[in-house]
Design an enzyme around this catalytic site. Structure first.
Site, PDB file in Angstrom:
ATOM      1  N   SER A  79      25.728  -9.941   5.880  1.00 34.77           N
ATOM      2  CA  SER A  79      25.368  -8.537   5.871  1.00 34.77           C
ATOM      3  C   SER A  79      24.511  -8.205   7.096  1.00 34.77           C
ATOM      4  O   SER A  79      24.939  -8.417   8.224  1.00 34.77           O
ATOM      5  CB  SER A  79      24.670  -8.191   4.552  1.00 34.77           C
ATOM      6  OG  SER A  79      24.589  -6.814   4.346  1.00 34.77           O
TER       7      SER A  79
ATOM      8  N   GLU B 239      36.682  -8.133   2.156  1.00 32.51           N
ATOM      9  CA  GLU B 239      35.967  -7.733   3.363  1.00 32.51           C
ATOM     10  C   GLU B 239      36.560  -8.320   4.646  1.00 32.51           C
ATOM     11  O   GLU B 239      36.187  -7.882   5.740  1.00 32.51           O
ATOM     12  CB  GLU B 239      34.486  -8.160   3.281  1.00 32.51           C
ATOM     13  CG  GLU B 239      33.669  -7.401   2.262  1.00 32.51           C
ATOM     14  CD  GLU B 239      32.195  -7.761   2.315  1.00 32.51           C
ATOM     15  OE1 GLU B 239      31.363  -6.897   1.973  1.00 32.51           O
ATOM     16  OE2 GLU B 239      31.863  -8.903   2.698  1.00 32.51           O
TER      17      GLU B 239
ATOM     18  N   HIS C  70      30.959  -8.904  -1.493  1.00 34.25           N
ATOM     19  CA  HIS C  70      29.941  -9.033  -0.452  1.00 34.25           C
ATOM     20  C   HIS C  70      29.080 -10.277  -0.688  1.00 34.25           C
ATOM     21  O   HIS C  70      28.771 -11.024   0.241  1.00 34.25           O
ATOM     22  CB  HIS C  70      29.081  -7.773  -0.441  1.00 34.25           C
ATOM     23  CG  HIS C  70      28.261  -7.601   0.792  1.00 34.25           C
ATOM     24  ND1 HIS C  70      28.801  -7.471   2.048  1.00 34.25           N
ATOM     25  CD2 HIS C  70      26.906  -7.537   0.963  1.00 34.25           C
ATOM     26  CE1 HIS C  70      27.846  -7.327   2.949  1.00 34.25           C
ATOM     27  NE2 HIS C  70      26.682  -7.366   2.311  1.00 34.25           N
TER      28      HIS C  70
END
Length: 698
Positions: free
Chosen positions: A530, A613, A641
């Site tokens: 992230s 992702e 995530h």
């Protein structure tokens, strides 16, 4: 027709599984053994596993008489690629293992709300049980066969039963004020909304703001604050319409409605709260309280300005828990008599205290530090005396961990930062080691950084120094007039101010470890998920410090970002100053695009990404591969995530360990099953790279 059917008449007793959810006594052997991946993955968790998360609900529910505390224990199970879960109750007056009221159920994951839609995150939801007003039962959420339902357990351990059978997840529950009814709810018309999307698919889904292509072609479900509410009479099982009082009780139980700053209400109605002098979310909130005559009292002391996590009344005094010290690395409990100018310090520690709730004359919290996993403790609110109630992971007393040194520094903007430098258990002073940077919080027990992909103590066991970094405050904190988080994010992004600040902090921490003789500057790696992955990518473009890298998410790129992110995300980014995909604005992307800088990036890069992702990484990966740069990418199915599946977490751990051993230590695992992996990695070596030949190990 309601989505709920009530099943009180047929108690569905939970099947006993995961017998070691409550640990057996651990004999003291003297000698400690090395840590393993199984040890870290199988940690028993209470509350949010992320030690840096202070915004979520407490996992603890204190009984009405203040004598007991209930909570959920959660532990990953590699054998089933699932989770062991148990509802337990501890007696606060008699520390020891808790009583198990229920075992079983699946992991309940958080659904984030972003840009008006539900997005799966993979992170674990904290399930807080609810005591009945008479203290004889507990209601809680439990997930089986992919749906979350309401269960009730008798507090004496005599049985459990399912209360709801809903076609969609139950989101929230509460008891009525008199305890005669259970109230629970799901998102308004949730089943109908899902069915409507299915029907739309028969004629093709309209590609609009609902679609996030990196996740799926299926439109996301619009988020709503409206709930379908059901009231159930506990004794008879009869359903009835929820009245306004019941609906108010249920709304009060919805965790997302908690205020941004803490508030406490005394038995006599007086309030204590944290109030900001200006409307910026980054402005310090000062402690305020109501006097006996209704007047507003302000605590003028420095300790009362900013950092408050929780507030409670204790008689005529206000208790508050606060983060403070160097880059908020300490936690302190204060007691403020509202007629006094300054509060009294009850306890101050560099341990992390989480989820504290008040039980008569004590707080019940979890407590942990860099070398000690989370434990349940009580804290006397007058003396600050800490008493351990339950250690869910006593095995760690017999596990050898690396040495930990706390380093503190300022970045080039003067912002405070710190990191935990973890050294091998047998480290000899003066030895310069290969080092791996793990981001971007270092609070509490050191697992694998934010997202838990980079196992710090396993790296140390393999002979690495590991710098676990704590990020400094936002770059945008220098602009106190910013009134919204959107404005703050835009200010952080402008001219990459936040990214430069974070990179400066990481590089300063690395230099400190090198200057003190712990790390070899030619063998430093960097990792991140992230925001940490964004810092890692920025470092590969703007620094020449790192000899290897691994990222768990990727990437912000000129074409991919506005395409695979979907219409809603593209519009949001443009509002923050990002150019449209058709602008061909190379100057904007020069310092952040791996794809545009692929020709000059030589750092070996490992990408281990979730299947919802990985499309965002294709532009960077393809550019690096075309330039014959050392890059490899893995995609994990049914992941988000934050990766949630235990077998995937083990695979991610192992591959990250192998990757950094290969590039920074020039070692290979002799396991025949990894032969193809190492053949690929050897082929990634640049002919110009002068490194020793790998030697087989382990």
């Amino acid at each position: 027709m309601s989505a709920f059917a009530i099943l009180l008449a047929f108690p569905a007793v939970a099947h006993a599984r995961c017998d070691d959810i409550i640990p057996a006594p651990t004999p003291e052997t003297g000698a400690k053994r090395p840590i393993t991946a199984v040890d870290l993955i199988g940690l028993r968790d209470i509350g949010d596993p992320d030690s840096a998360s202070y915004a979520g609900p407490s996992p603890f529910a204190v009984s009405p008489d203040g004598s007991r505390v209930a909570y959920i224990i959660n532990r990953a199970d590699l054998a089933t690629n699932g989770y062991c879960r148990a509802l337990v109750v501890n007696e606060l007056r008699a520390p020891g293992p808790p009583a198990v009221l229920d075992r079983g159920g699946e992991l309940i994951k958080i659904l984030d709300v972003q840009r008006g839609f539900y997005l799966p995150s993979g992170a674990t939801q904290t399930i807080v049980p609810k005591w009945s007003p008479d203290g004889r039962a507990l209601a809680y959420l439990r997930r089986d066969n992919g749906v979350t339902q309401v269960w009730v357990a008798n507090a004496d351990g005599s049985g459990t039963r399912a209360v709801s059978r809903s076609s969609i997840d139950v989101d929230v529950l509460a008891w009525s004020q008199d305890g005669a009814r259970l109230l629970f709810a799901s998102r308004r018309d949730g089943a109908a909304a899902d069915a409507a999307i299915d029907r739309e698919g028969e004629a093709g889904w309209l590609y609009d703001r609902r679609v996030s292509p990196e996740i799926s072609a299926r439109p996301l479900t619009p988020a709503t604050d409206e709930l379908d509410v059901v009231a159930v009479e506990v004794q008879s099982g009869r359903t009835m319409a929820a009245d306004s009082v019941d609906r108010a009780a249920l709304r009060a139980a919805v965790a997302p409605d908690l205020p941004a700053d803490p508030v406490a209400v005394a038995a006599d109605g007086r309030r204590a709260w944290a109030e900001r002098a200006v409307s910026s979310p980054l402005a310090p909130a000062r402690l305020m309280a109501s006097g006996h005559n209704g007047e507003t009292m302000q605590c003028p002391a420095a300790a009362c300005a900013g950092g408050a996590l929780s507030i409670w009344w204790d008689g005529d005094a206000v208790l508050f828990l606060r983060r403070e010290g160097w880059d908020k690395g300490d936690t302190a409990l204060y007691r403020w008599s509202v007629d006094a100018r300054a509060p009294v310090t009850v306890l101050r520690t560099d341990d992390v205290l989480h989820g504290c709730v008040k039980a008569t004359t004590a707080l019940v919290c979890t407590r942990e530090n860099s070398v000690t996993p989370r434990r349940v403790v009580t804290i006397d609110v007058t003396t600050g005396a800490v008493r351990e109630i339950f250690d869910p992971n006593p095995e760690f007393a017999g596990i050898r961990l690396g040495q930990v040194v706390r380093l503190r520094w300022r970045n080039d903007l003067g912002l405070e930062a710190w990191g935990d430098l973890v050294l091998p258990p047998d480290y000899r002073a003066g030895t310069k080691l290969p080092m791996v940077v793990v981001q971007y919080h270092s609070d509490g027990f050191l697992r694998g950084g934010t997202g838990d992909d980079y196992p710090i103590y396993l790296l140390a066991e393999r002979g690495f120094a590991v710098l676990s970094t704590e990020r400094p405050t936002f770059f945008a904190a220098a602009f106190p007039k910013l009134k919204t988080w959107y404005d703050i994010n835009a200010a952080n992004q402008k001219n990459w101010g936040e990214r430069r600040s974070l990179l400066s902090s990481v590089l300063t921490g690395v230099s400190l470890a090198v200057d003190r003789g712990f790390a070899d500057p030619a063998r430093v790696g960097i990792t991140g998920l992230s925001d940490g992955a964004s810092t890692a990518a920025f470092a590969l473009i703007n620094a020449r410090t790192f000899a290897a890298a691994a990222m768990s998410t990727c990437c912000m790129e000129p074409n991919t970002t506005a395409t695979y992110g979907g219409i809603a995300w593209a519009d949001w980014l443009r509002g923050m100053g990002y150019p449209p995909a058709t602008a061909n604005n190379r100057a904007f992307w020069r310092e952040t695009s791996l794809a545009q800088n692929a020709a000059r990036i030589d750092t070996p890069l490992l990408l281990q990404l979730a299947d919802n992702e990985f499309r965002l990484a294709l532009e960077a990966f393809s550019a690096l591969r075309e330039q014959r740069k050392p890059v490899e990418m893995y995609v994990y199915p049914d992941e988000y995530h934050v990766k949630w599946q235990p077998v995937h977490r083990r695979a991610v751990y192992e591959r990250n360990l192998d990757w950094f051993s290969f590039w920074l230590q020039h070692e290979e695992d002799s396991d025949p099953a990894k032969a193809a992996q190492y053949a690929r990695w050897r082929a990634l070596r640049s002919p110009a790279r002068s490194t020793p030949q790998p030697r087989p190990t382990r």
